[in-house]
Design an enzyme around this catalytic site. Structure first.
Site, PDB file in Angstrom:
ATOM      1  N   ARG A   1       0.838  -1.216   0.000  1.00 16.72           N
ATOM      2  CA  ARG A   1       0.000   0.000   0.000  1.00 16.72           C
ATOM      3  C   ARG A   1       0.862   1.250   0.000  1.00 16.72           C
ATOM      4  O   ARG A   1       0.543   2.248  -0.642  1.00 16.72           O
ATOM      5  CB  ARG A   1      -0.951  -0.033   1.201  1.00 16.72           C
ATOM      6  CG  ARG A   1      -2.016  -1.116   1.088  1.00 16.72           C
ATOM      7  CD  ARG A   1      -2.816  -1.244   2.375  1.00 16.72           C
ATOM      8  NE  ARG A   1      -3.620  -0.062   2.645  1.00 16.72           N
ATOM      9  CZ  ARG A   1      -4.181   0.180   3.831  1.00 16.72           C
ATOM     10  NH1 ARG A   1      -3.972  -0.642   4.849  1.00 16.72           N
ATOM     11  NH2 ARG A   1      -4.937   1.237   4.014  1.00 16.72           N
TER      12      ARG A   1
ATOM     13  N   GLN B   1     -10.548   8.950   7.598  1.00 17.55           N
ATOM     14  CA  GLN B   1     -10.310   7.569   8.034  1.00 17.55           C
ATOM     15  C   GLN B   1      -9.125   7.001   7.267  1.00 17.55           C
ATOM     16  O   GLN B   1      -8.627   5.928   7.573  1.00 17.55           O
ATOM     17  CB  GLN B   1     -11.544   6.709   7.764  1.00 17.55           C
ATOM     18  CG  GLN B   1     -12.794   7.163   8.487  1.00 17.55           C
ATOM     19  CD  GLN B   1     -14.015   6.438   7.970  1.00 17.55           C
ATOM     20  OE1 GLN B   1     -14.375   5.359   8.448  1.00 17.55           O
ATOM     21  NE2 GLN B   1     -14.654   7.016   6.967  1.00 17.55           N
TER      22      GLN B   1
ATOM     23  N   ASP C   1      -3.540   7.358   4.067  1.00 18.24           N
ATOM     24  CA  ASP C   1      -2.618   7.913   3.059  1.00 18.24           C
ATOM     25  C   ASP C   1      -2.389   9.406   3.342  1.00 18.24           C
ATOM     26  O   ASP C   1      -3.047   9.996   4.199  1.00 18.24           O
ATOM     27  CB  ASP C   1      -3.172   7.672   1.635  1.00 18.24           C
ATOM     28  CG  ASP C   1      -4.461   8.448   1.347  1.00 18.24           C
ATOM     29  OD1 ASP C   1      -5.412   7.837   0.818  1.00 18.24           O
ATOM     30  OD2 ASP C   1      -4.519   9.669   1.631  1.00 18.24           O
TER      31      ASP C   1
ATOM     32  N   HIS D   1      -7.510   7.112  11.876  1.00 15.21           N
ATOM     33  CA  HIS D   1      -7.028   5.722  11.871  1.00 15.21           C
ATOM     34  C   HIS D   1      -5.524   5.622  11.673  1.00 15.21           C
ATOM     35  O   HIS D   1      -5.021   4.576  11.290  1.00 15.21           O
ATOM     36  CB  HIS D   1      -7.751   4.921  10.778  1.00 15.21           C
ATOM     37  CG  HIS D   1      -9.221   4.776  11.044  1.00 15.21           C
ATOM     38  ND1 HIS D   1     -10.126   4.440  10.062  1.00 15.21           N
ATOM     39  CD2 HIS D   1      -9.947   4.937  12.172  1.00 15.21           C
ATOM     40  CE1 HIS D   1     -11.343   4.388  10.585  1.00 15.21           C
ATOM     41  NE2 HIS D   1     -11.267   4.703  11.854  1.00 15.21           N
TER      42      HIS D   1
ATOM     43  N   GLY E   1     -16.813   9.579   0.230  1.00 11.30           N
ATOM     44  CA  GLY E   1     -16.097   8.342  -0.065  1.00 11.30           C
ATOM     45  C   GLY E   1     -15.955   7.389   1.096  1.00 11.30           C
ATOM     46  O   GLY E   1     -14.906   6.762   1.253  1.00 11.30           O
TER      47      GLY E   1
ATOM     48  N   SER F   1     -18.031   4.137   3.205  1.00  7.53           N
ATOM     49  CA  SER F   1     -19.180   3.216   3.270  1.00  7.53           C
ATOM     50  C   SER F   1     -19.901   3.364   4.603  1.00  7.53           C
ATOM     51  O   SER F   1     -20.960   2.775   4.811  1.00  7.53           O
ATOM     52  CB  SER F   1     -18.691   1.767   3.102  1.00  7.53           C
ATOM     53  OG  SER F   1     -17.754   1.470   4.141  1.00  7.53           O
TER      54      SER F   1
HETATM   55  C1  BV8 Z   1     -12.981   0.509  18.235  1.00 12.08           C
HETATM   56  C2  BV8 Z   1      -6.742   0.389   9.604  1.00 12.08           C
HETATM   57  C3  BV8 Z   1     -13.045   0.176  20.574  1.00 12.08           C
HETATM   58  C4  BV8 Z   1      -5.810   1.318   8.961  1.00 12.08           C
HETATM   59  C5  BV8 Z   1      -9.129   0.555   9.836  1.00 12.08           C
HETATM   60  C6  BV8 Z   1     -20.523  -1.654  16.162  1.00 12.08           C
HETATM   61  C7  BV8 Z   1     -20.526  -0.365  16.636  1.00 12.08           C
HETATM   62  C8  BV8 Z   1     -19.336   0.280  16.951  1.00 12.08           C
HETATM   63  C9  BV8 Z   1     -18.103  -0.356  16.763  1.00 12.08           C
HETATM   64  C10 BV8 Z   1     -18.133  -1.625  16.275  1.00 12.08           C
HETATM   65  C11 BV8 Z   1     -19.317  -2.299  16.007  1.00 12.08           C
HETATM   66  N1  BV8 Z   1     -18.989  -3.544  15.583  1.00 12.08           N
HETATM   67  C12 BV8 Z   1     -17.632  -3.680  15.552  1.00 12.08           C
HETATM   68  C13 BV8 Z   1     -17.122  -2.539  15.971  1.00 12.08           C
HETATM   69  C14 BV8 Z   1     -15.728  -2.238  16.067  1.00 12.08           C
HETATM   70  C15 BV8 Z   1     -15.077  -1.864  14.757  1.00 12.08           C
HETATM   71  C16 BV8 Z   1     -15.982  -1.658  13.580  1.00 12.08           C
HETATM   72  O1  BV8 Z   1     -16.492  -0.560  13.361  1.00 12.08           O
HETATM   73  N2  BV8 Z   1     -16.138  -2.708  12.777  1.00 12.08           N
HETATM   74  C17 BV8 Z   1     -16.957  -2.618  11.577  1.00 12.08           C
HETATM   75  C18 BV8 Z   1     -16.354  -3.525  10.486  1.00 12.08           C
HETATM   76  C19 BV8 Z   1     -18.374  -3.000  11.943  1.00 12.08           C
HETATM   77  N3  BV8 Z   1     -14.386  -0.626  15.020  1.00 12.08           N
HETATM   78  C20 BV8 Z   1     -13.178  -0.692  15.589  1.00 12.08           C
HETATM   79  O2  BV8 Z   1     -12.607  -1.719  15.879  1.00 12.08           O
HETATM   80  C21 BV8 Z   1     -12.528   0.649  15.885  1.00 12.08           C
HETATM   81  N4  BV8 Z   1     -12.102   0.654  17.251  1.00 12.08           N
HETATM   82  O3  BV8 Z   1     -14.168   0.466  18.108  1.00 12.08           O
HETATM   83  O4  BV8 Z   1     -12.312   0.383  19.388  1.00 12.08           O
HETATM   84  C22 BV8 Z   1     -12.069   0.457  21.610  1.00 12.08           C
HETATM   85  C23 BV8 Z   1     -12.167   1.651  22.304  1.00 12.08           C
HETATM   86  C24 BV8 Z   1     -11.233   1.913  23.272  1.00 12.08           C
HETATM   87  C25 BV8 Z   1     -10.205   1.007  23.525  1.00 12.08           C
HETATM   88  C26 BV8 Z   1     -10.094  -0.164  22.779  1.00 12.08           C
HETATM   89  C27 BV8 Z   1     -11.030  -0.449  21.807  1.00 12.08           C
HETATM   90  C28 BV8 Z   1     -11.277   0.821  15.027  1.00 12.08           C
HETATM   91  C29 BV8 Z   1     -11.674   1.112  13.624  1.00 12.08           C
HETATM   92  C30 BV8 Z   1     -10.430   1.358  12.763  1.00 12.08           C
HETATM   93  C31 BV8 Z   1     -10.119   0.112  12.010  1.00 12.08           C
HETATM   94  N5  BV8 Z   1      -9.002   0.325  11.102  1.00 12.08           N
HETATM   95  N6  BV8 Z   1      -8.060   0.601   9.057  1.00 12.08           N
HETATM   96  C32 BV8 Z   1      -5.659   0.902   7.538  1.00 12.08           C
HETATM   97  O5  BV8 Z   1      -4.962  -0.101   7.286  1.00 12.08           O
HETATM   98  O6  BV8 Z   1      -6.215   1.604   6.667  1.00 12.08           O
HETATM   99  S1  BV8 Z   1     -10.672   0.820   9.217  1.00 12.08           S
HETATM  100  C33 BV8 Z   1     -10.694   0.748   7.539  1.00 12.08           C
HETATM  101  O7  BV8 Z   1     -12.061   0.977   7.172  1.00 12.08           O
HETATM  102  C34 BV8 Z   1      -9.906   1.861   6.865  1.00 12.08           C
HETATM  103  O8  BV8 Z   1      -9.260   2.731   7.751  1.00 12.08           O
HETATM  104  C35 BV8 Z   1     -10.999   2.625   6.132  1.00 12.08           C
HETATM  105  O9  BV8 Z   1     -10.707   3.942   6.042  1.00 12.08           O
HETATM  106  C36 BV8 Z   1     -12.145   2.372   7.019  1.00 12.08           C
HETATM  107  C37 BV8 Z   1     -13.505   2.743   6.550  1.00 12.08           C
HETATM  108  O10 BV8 Z   1     -13.655   2.263   5.253  1.00 12.08           O
HETATM  109  P1  BV8 Z   1     -14.020   3.357   4.135  1.00 12.08           P
HETATM  110  O11 BV8 Z   1     -13.017   4.447   4.202  1.00 12.08           O
HETATM  111  O12 BV8 Z   1     -15.426   3.737   4.273  1.00 12.08           O
HETATM  112  O13 BV8 Z   1     -13.730   2.551   2.826  1.00 12.08           O
HETATM  113  P2  BV8 Z   1     -14.673   1.467   2.121  1.00 12.08           P
HETATM  114  O14 BV8 Z   1     -13.819   0.723   1.164  1.00 12.08           O
HETATM  115  O15 BV8 Z   1     -15.460   0.730   3.143  1.00 12.08           O
HETATM  116  O16 BV8 Z   1     -15.747   2.359   1.316  1.00 12.08           O
HETATM  117  C38 BV8 Z   1     -15.311   3.171   0.247  1.00 12.08           C
HETATM  118  C39 BV8 Z   1     -16.497   4.015  -0.146  1.00 12.08           C
HETATM  119  O17 BV8 Z   1     -16.093   4.893  -1.180  1.00 12.08           O
HETATM  120  C40 BV8 Z   1     -17.678   3.215  -0.696  1.00 12.08           C
HETATM  121  O18 BV8 Z   1     -18.881   3.704  -0.130  1.00 12.08           O
HETATM  122  C41 BV8 Z   1     -17.646   3.529  -2.204  1.00 12.08           C
HETATM  123  O19 BV8 Z   1     -18.956   3.568  -2.759  1.00 12.08           O
HETATM  124  C42 BV8 Z   1     -17.050   4.906  -2.213  1.00 12.08           C
HETATM  125  N7  BV8 Z   1     -16.348   5.282  -3.439  1.00 12.08           N
HETATM  126  C43 BV8 Z   1     -15.724   4.459  -4.327  1.00 12.08           C
HETATM  127  N8  BV8 Z   1     -15.171   5.224  -5.308  1.00 12.08           N
HETATM  128  C44 BV8 Z   1     -15.444   6.529  -5.001  1.00 12.08           C
HETATM  129  C45 BV8 Z   1     -16.179   6.561  -3.812  1.00 12.08           C
HETATM  130  N9  BV8 Z   1     -16.600   7.715  -3.240  1.00 12.08           N
HETATM  131  C46 BV8 Z   1     -16.285   8.856  -3.870  1.00 12.08           C
HETATM  132  N10 BV8 Z   1     -15.577   8.913  -5.018  1.00 12.08           N
HETATM  133  C47 BV8 Z   1     -15.151   7.769  -5.603  1.00 12.08           C
HETATM  134  N11 BV8 Z   1     -14.450   7.831  -6.767  1.00 12.08           N
END
Ligand code: BV8
Length: 241
Positions: A59, A90, A93, A108, A174, A176
């Protein structure tokens, strides 16, 4: 839009898609047949640190070879124009910064950062090119990012919540809107009475609370949004790229 004074912007992987940086959940989001959620976790790192390092180095190579797109640049223009502007991303980069955005809140972490997996506090020497580089304390080094199950940087998240509570308009670009607590920030803005604008080719979990949805790519829709608001999307400040 023209009268908006205080902006809060939340971006996700989609804003970097048109720069050639793969999104997390889009097509091609797999790595060696594994879902990112498994790689972006302490468990995944413990299980196979070399594979996680391969993924992050891959990456880093993509981002280093990428350029900010018109969407990143439009947000830097909006920051120049707006009396109050906070951008929280989030993304790990550095494309917002390279487009000219200042004071970006990285919820993040940062892709090019490296830290001790044991948080020993020793300064991280120049990262050696081993499959799994080690800290001076002997523990593996890890990318300085927030993995699933890990808390977000407290001050960064608090700053983002404060900005969401005080803004007049919240731009959601951008993402989800699956990953919390970042995905909860626009709801904070909505409860505070802000206008919510979503820029995403697809509907998301937040679409239902948005006032306006621009269903297209960020590189097209954000410059268009600025035009609609009568804001030049051309560089203004000296030295802006
Ligand atoms: C935490 C690492 C607690 C870095 C990432 C329910 C409620 C609350 C929390 C949770 C829950 N269930 C589970 C959880 C916990 C979990 C979570 O949310 N899980 C999800 C899967 C349900 N959350 C966590 O674990 C967080 N921590 O809750 O901690 C805690 C508190 C105190 C002490 C200890 C613990 C931590 C979350 C961080 C995880 N790390 N990444 C890296 O390597 O990048 S998250 C990962 O997903 C990336 O960082 C990314 O940024 C992030 C979000 O994804 P998106 O950015 O939205 O990207 P995605 O691909 O999903 O979507 C892209 C979108 O773009 C799409 O909609 C698409 O249509 C659109 N698109 C495409 N092309 C374009 C466009 N838009 C515009 N223009 C275009 N051209």
């Amino acid at each position: 839009m023209r009268e908006t004074r205080r902006w809060f912007v939340l971006t996700g992987a989609g804003i970097s898609a048109e720069s050639g940086v793969p999104t997390f959940r889009g097509s091609g989001g797999l790595w060696e047949g594994t879902r990112p959620e498994l790689l972006a976790s302490p468990e995944g790192f413990r299980a196979d640190p070399a594979r996680v390092w391969r993924w992050y180095r891959w990456r880093r190579g993509i981002v280093a070879g990428a350029e900010p797109n018109a969407g990143h640049r439009a947000l830097a223009r909006l920051e120049d124009h707006a009396p109050s502007f906070v951008l929280a991303t989030q993304n790990v980069d550095d494309l917002h910064e390279r487009a000219g955005s200042r004071d970006v809140i990285h919820l993040h972490g940062r892709l090019f950062g490296t830290r001790c997996s044991r948080s020993c506090g020793m300064p991280v020497q120049e990262e050696i090119a081993a499959d799994v580089p080690l800290c001076g304390c002997g523990a593996p080094l890890r990318p300085d990012v927030v993995w699933f199950g890990e808390g977000l940087p407290v001050e960064a998240f608090q700053d983002a919540v404060a900005a969401a509570e005080e803004c007049d308009a919240c731009l959601i670009v951008g993402t989800s809107a699956i990953v919390h607590p970042a995905a909860g920030l626009p709801s904070v803005a909505s409860r505070a009475g802000a206008l919510l604008v979503e820029v995403n080719p697809e509907p998301t979990a937040l679409s239902g609370i948005c006032d306006l949805a621009l269903r297209g790519g960020a590189a097209t829709e954000l410059p268009r949004l600025l035009e609609m608001a009568g804001i030049s999307s051309e560089p203004t400040g000296p030295g802006r790229v």
